[in-house]
Design a protein around this motif. Structure first.
Motif, mmCIF file in Angstrom:
data_model
loop_
_atom_site.group_PDB
_atom_site.id
_atom_site.type_symbol
_atom_site.label_atom_id
_atom_site.label_comp_id
_atom_site.label_asym_id
_atom_site.label_seq_id
_atom_site.Cartn_x
_atom_site.Cartn_y
_atom_site.Cartn_z
ATOM 1 N N UNK A 252 2.162 -5.993 10.469
ATOM 2 C CA UNK A 252 1.873 -7.418 10.517
ATOM 3 C C UNK A 252 3.081 -8.226 10.044
ATOM 4 N N UNK A 253 3.706 -7.740 8.988
ATOM 5 C CA UNK A 253 4.881 -8.388 8.423
ATOM 6 C C UNK A 253 5.890 -7.327 8.016
ATOM 7 N N UNK A 254 7.150 -7.704 8.029
ATOM 8 C CA UNK A 254 8.177 -6.985 7.298
ATOM 9 C C UNK A 254 8.895 -8.012 6.431
ATOM 10 N N UNK A 255 9.371 -7.547 5.287
ATOM 11 C CA UNK A 255 10.005 -8.524 4.420
ATOM 12 C C UNK A 255 10.806 -7.900 3.311
ATOM 13 N N UNK A 256 11.324 -8.779 2.471
ATOM 14 C CA UNK A 256 12.136 -8.391 1.325
ATOM 15 C C UNK A 256 11.557 -9.028 0.062
ATOM 16 N N UNK B 145 12.609 -3.460 0.440
ATOM 17 C CA UNK B 145 12.055 -3.701 1.765
ATOM 18 C C UNK B 145 10.557 -3.419 1.733
ATOM 19 N N UNK B 146 9.805 -4.214 2.462
ATOM 20 C CA UNK B 146 8.355 -4.079 2.507
ATOM 21 C C UNK B 146 7.863 -4.198 3.931
ATOM 22 N N UNK B 147 6.872 -3.381 4.271
ATOM 23 C CA UNK B 147 6.218 -3.471 5.574
ATOM 24 C C UNK B 147 4.712 -3.448 5.352
ATOM 25 N N UNK B 148 4.028 -4.347 6.028
ATOM 26 C CA UNK B 148 2.595 -4.498 5.779
ATOM 27 C C UNK B 148 1.776 -4.236 7.039
ATOM 28 N N UNK B 149 0.792 -3.371 6.880
ATOM 29 C CA UNK B 149 -0.288 -3.245 7.845
ATOM 30 C C UNK B 149 -1.550 -3.698 7.161
ATOM 31 N N UNK B 150 -2.599 -3.881 7.900
ATOM 32 C CA UNK B 150 -3.861 -4.289 7.307
ATOM 33 C C UNK B 150 -4.269 -3.278 6.245
#
Length: 115
Positions: A32-36, A95-100
């Protein structure tokens, strides 16, 4: 299991620039998102910037106008271009990656802004 591999940290003088990279082992379209995020000594981890797989980005007020987050579909990579760096930007960047209902994190890369 998703792996996120960061690179690009280091020591830079105030006013300088760095680019962080994060390569994911899965397609960016699966998130859903990737971020820092970043965490300075003695402080809580905070969001720096994040981006949807459609390219919509948002930033912390402290970095607006100085940092830019972007995606590269080939290589499943998210970048953080950092300019006009300040000593208060010194932190470990994650680094971060988000799934539900699920978050994935990289191991972190140190950014130090000092003369």
């Amino acid at each position: 299991q998703v792996q996120l591999v960061e690179s690009g940290g280091g020591l830079v003088q105030p006013g300088g620039s760095l680019r962080l990279s994060c390569a994911a082992s899965a397609s960016i379209f699966s998130f859903n998102y990737m971020g820092w995020y970043r965490q300075a000594p003695g402080k809580e981890r905070e969001l720096v910037a994040r981006i949807t797989n459609g390219g919509s980005a948002n930033y912390a007020d402290s970095v607006k106008g100085r940092f830019t987050i972007s995606l590269r579909n080939a290589g499943n990579t998210v970048y953080l271009q950092m300019s006009s760096l300040k000593p208060e930007d010194t932190a470990v960047y994650y680094c971060n990656a988000q799934r539900t209902l699920r978050d994935f994190w990289g191991q972190g890369t140190q950014v130090t802004v000092s003369s």
